[in-house]
Design a protein around this motif. Sequence first.
Motif, PDB file in Angstrom:
ATOM      1  N   LEU A 205      10.153   2.449  36.438  1.00 53.22           N
ATOM      2  CA  LEU A 205      10.970   1.268  36.739  1.00 53.22           C
ATOM      3  C   LEU A 205      12.461   1.597  36.773  1.00 53.22           C
ATOM      4  O   LEU A 205      13.220   1.016  37.546  1.00 53.22           O
ATOM      5  CB  LEU A 205      10.693   0.167  35.709  1.00 53.22           C
ATOM      6  N   GLN A 206      12.854   2.545  35.935  1.00 51.94           N
ATOM      7  CA  GLN A 206      14.262   2.963  35.869  1.00 51.94           C
ATOM      8  C   GLN A 206      14.753   3.486  37.220  1.00 51.94           C
ATOM      9  O   GLN A 206      15.926   3.348  37.565  1.00 51.94           O
ATOM     10  CB  GLN A 206      14.402   4.055  34.795  1.00 51.94           C
ATOM     11  N   GLU A 207      13.823   4.062  38.002  1.00 45.13           N
ATOM     12  CA  GLU A 207      14.201   4.662  39.283  1.00 45.13           C
ATOM     13  C   GLU A 207      14.671   3.625  40.301  1.00 45.13           C
ATOM     14  O   GLU A 207      15.371   3.949  41.255  1.00 45.13           O
ATOM     15  CB  GLU A 207      13.020   5.464  39.846  1.00 45.13           C
ATOM     16  N   PHE A 208      14.284   2.355  40.092  1.00 44.36           N
ATOM     17  CA  PHE A 208      14.707   1.305  41.019  1.00 44.36           C
ATOM     18  C   PHE A 208      16.199   0.998  40.903  1.00 44.36           C
ATOM     19  O   PHE A 208      16.775   0.337  41.775  1.00 44.36           O
ATOM     20  CB  PHE A 208      13.901   0.024  40.781  1.00 44.36           C
ATOM     21  N   LEU A 209      16.833   1.468  39.825  1.00 49.92           N
ATOM     22  CA  LEU A 209      18.275   1.274  39.681  1.00 49.92           C
ATOM     23  C   LEU A 209      19.061   2.171  40.639  1.00 49.92           C
ATOM     24  O   LEU A 209      20.235   1.927  40.908  1.00 49.92           O
ATOM     25  CB  LEU A 209      18.712   1.569  38.234  1.00 49.92           C
ATOM     26  N   VAL A 210      18.397   3.216  41.123  1.00 46.32           N
ATOM     27  CA  VAL A 210      19.038   4.172  42.032  1.00 46.32           C
ATOM     28  C   VAL A 210      18.616   3.848  43.466  1.00 46.32           C
ATOM     29  O   VAL A 210      17.425   3.790  43.773  1.00 46.32           O
ATOM     30  CB  VAL A 210      18.633   5.623  41.690  1.00 46.32           C
ATOM     31  N   THR A 211      19.602   3.623  44.326  1.00 50.35           N
ATOM     32  CA  THR A 211      19.321   3.314  45.735  1.00 50.35           C
ATOM     33  C   THR A 211      20.068   4.284  46.638  1.00 50.35           C
ATOM     34  O   THR A 211      21.029   4.931  46.217  1.00 50.35           O
ATOM     35  CB  THR A 211      19.748   1.867  46.076  1.00 50.35           C
ATOM     36  N   ASP A 212      19.609   4.373  47.888  1.00 54.92           N
ATOM     37  CA  ASP A 212      20.273   5.244  48.862  1.00 54.92           C
ATOM     38  C   ASP A 212      21.721   4.806  49.077  1.00 54.92           C
ATOM     39  O   ASP A 212      22.611   5.628  49.278  1.00 54.92           O
ATOM     40  CB  ASP A 212      19.520   5.207  50.204  1.00 54.92           C
ATOM     41  N   ASN A 213      21.927   3.501  49.039  1.00 53.95           N
ATOM     42  CA  ASN A 213      23.265   2.928  49.223  1.00 53.95           C
ATOM     43  C   ASN A 213      23.604   2.092  47.989  1.00 53.95           C
ATOM     44  O   ASN A 213      22.949   1.081  47.731  1.00 53.95           O
ATOM     45  CB  ASN A 213      23.296   2.061  50.487  1.00 53.95           C
ATOM     46  N   SER A 214      24.614   2.509  47.244  1.00 52.14           N
ATOM     47  CA  SER A 214      24.968   1.810  45.998  1.00 52.14           C
ATOM     48  C   SER A 214      25.422   0.373  46.247  1.00 52.14           C
ATOM     49  O   SER A 214      25.409  -0.456  45.329  1.00 52.14           O
ATOM     50  CB  SER A 214      26.064   2.575  45.255  1.00 52.14           C
ATOM     51  N   ARG A 215      25.829   0.070  47.480  1.00 48.55           N
ATOM     52  CA  ARG A 215      26.261  -1.299  47.808  1.00 48.55           C
ATOM     53  C   ARG A 215      25.074  -2.234  48.074  1.00 48.55           C
ATOM     54  O   ARG A 215      25.269  -3.429  48.319  1.00 48.55           O
ATOM     55  CB  ARG A 215      27.192  -1.268  49.024  1.00 48.55           C
ATOM     56  N   ASN A 216      23.880  -1.692  48.021  1.00 45.94           N
ATOM     57  CA  ASN A 216      22.682  -2.502  48.262  1.00 45.94           C
ATOM     58  C   ASN A 216      22.343  -3.302  46.999  1.00 45.94           C
ATOM     59  O   ASN A 216      21.342  -3.056  46.330  1.00 45.94           O
ATOM     60  CB  ASN A 216      21.525  -1.572  48.661  1.00 45.94           C
ATOM     61  N   TRP A 217      23.181  -4.282  46.667  1.00 47.58           N
ATOM     62  CA  TRP A 217      23.023  -5.038  45.419  1.00 47.58           C
ATOM     63  C   TRP A 217      21.786  -5.932  45.430  1.00 47.58           C
ATOM     64  O   TRP A 217      21.236  -6.257  44.363  1.00 47.58           O
ATOM     65  CB  TRP A 217      24.277  -5.881  45.144  1.00 47.58           C
ATOM     66  N   ARG A 218      21.334  -6.327  46.605  1.00 49.71           N
ATOM     67  CA  ARG A 218      20.139  -7.195  46.667  1.00 49.71           C
ATOM     68  C   ARG A 218      18.909  -6.487  46.105  1.00 49.71           C
ATOM     69  O   ARG A 218      17.988  -7.123  45.601  1.00 49.71           O
ATOM     70  CB  ARG A 218      19.883  -7.640  48.114  1.00 49.71           C
ATOM     71  N   PHE A 219      18.910  -5.181  46.218  1.00 47.73           N
ATOM     72  CA  PHE A 219      17.811  -4.377  45.672  1.00 47.73           C
ATOM     73  C   PHE A 219      17.759  -4.549  44.153  1.00 47.73           C
ATOM     74  O   PHE A 219      16.701  -4.770  43.564  1.00 47.73           O
ATOM     75  CB  PHE A 219      18.043  -2.906  46.038  1.00 47.73           C
ATOM     76  N   ARG A 220      18.931  -4.469  43.510  1.00 45.98           N
ATOM     77  CA  ARG A 220      18.996  -4.611  42.046  1.00 45.98           C
ATOM     78  C   ARG A 220      18.715  -6.059  41.625  1.00 45.98           C
ATOM     79  O   ARG A 220      18.116  -6.302  40.580  1.00 45.98           O
ATOM     80  CB  ARG A 220      20.356  -4.144  41.532  1.00 45.98           C
ATOM     81  N   ALA A 221      19.146  -7.006  42.442  1.00 54.94           N
ATOM     82  CA  ALA A 221      18.858  -8.417  42.149  1.00 54.94           C
ATOM     83  C   ALA A 221      17.358  -8.676  42.190  1.00 54.94           C
ATOM     84  O   ALA A 221      16.800  -9.388  41.336  1.00 54.94           O
ATOM     85  CB  ALA A 221      19.582  -9.320  43.154  1.00 54.94           C
ATOM     86  N   GLU A 222      16.690  -8.082  43.168  1.00 54.17           N
ATOM     87  CA  GLU A 222      15.235  -8.232  43.270  1.00 54.17           C
ATOM     88  C   GLU A 222      14.543  -7.580  42.077  1.00 54.17           C
ATOM     89  O   GLU A 222      13.545  -8.099  41.560  1.00 54.17           O
ATOM     90  CB  GLU A 222      14.741  -7.602  44.578  1.00 54.17           C
ATOM     91  N   LEU A 223      15.075  -6.444  41.614  1.00 55.31           N
ATOM     92  CA  LEU A 223      14.521  -5.779  40.441  1.00 55.31           C
ATOM     93  C   LEU A 223      14.590  -6.697  39.225  1.00 55.31           C
ATOM     94  O   LEU A 223      13.609  -6.829  38.469  1.00 55.31           O
ATOM     95  CB  LEU A 223      15.285  -4.477  40.170  1.00 55.31           C
TER      96      LEU A 223
END
Length: 281
Positions: free
Chosen positions: A162-180
């Motif tokens: 689950l920790q790996e979801f904090l890392v994205t290809d683009n750090s500006r992809n905040w919606r990814f972290r919001a979904e997490l």
Amino acid sequence: NMDSTLHYIHNDSDLSTNSSFSPEEERKSKVQDVVPQALLDQYLSMTDPSRAQTVDTEIAKHCAYSLPGVALTLGRQNWHCLKDTYETLASDMQWKVRRTLAFSIHELAVILGDQLTAGDLVPVFNGFLKDLDEVRIGVLKHLHDFLKLLHLDKRREYLYQLQEFLVTDNSRNWRFRAELAEQLILLLDLYSARDIYDYLRPIAFSLCADKVSSVRWISYKLVSEMVKKLYMASTSTFVVDLMNELVEKFCRCHKWSGRQTFVFICQTISEDDCLPMDQFA
């Protein structure tokens, strides 16, 4: 003609399970008696690379989109007809094809049941977890829906990832972290108090300090639900430790934003009645 074809397929003894087949041959067999065989063969041929190049470059994506519906129609007993095609699509060079499958893998898991899911879908799911963000988001959006179908021991294996979801290809992809953060709220019901404290708590605290306010607001809700879940658990020490850490990490933070975070978390805990007022005080 359609009626006569269906009648023929249902009554042709040659198409019934032949006991002389080895299990391997039977598994590879593409024969079924739910729809006309020619129709299924036509669908399965959509993954042929030559067809994609000469007919329609999007044909593999359409095939992937329809696959859960085809699986539902054929039933789990005929999954062997689709398994090879599914694995071919899951490793397709086009990320749009893999993304389509990632968004529907939880639906397919419901259709196939836990045994087939564990054997045939979990390896594909694990591959999607390491894919491009465009594919990973499909898995992430339905993470709870998929994990709740797995046995507890298999489900616990994903705590480490689950920790790996904090890392994205683009750090500006905040919606990814919001979904997490949204998914972690749902996942609280699937794990024990110790697992929540050991694995989900560090991720939640990291999200509470996110640079984007939308992510932080969802994370405040996540922490408050965590407090509620740990308070209701039989082992009460976890919730005390969590609250002490909230005070230490945010209330006594040297940055004003950290202290503000503490106030917002307290507000959420209070509004949602996550703790008795004497405990809150």
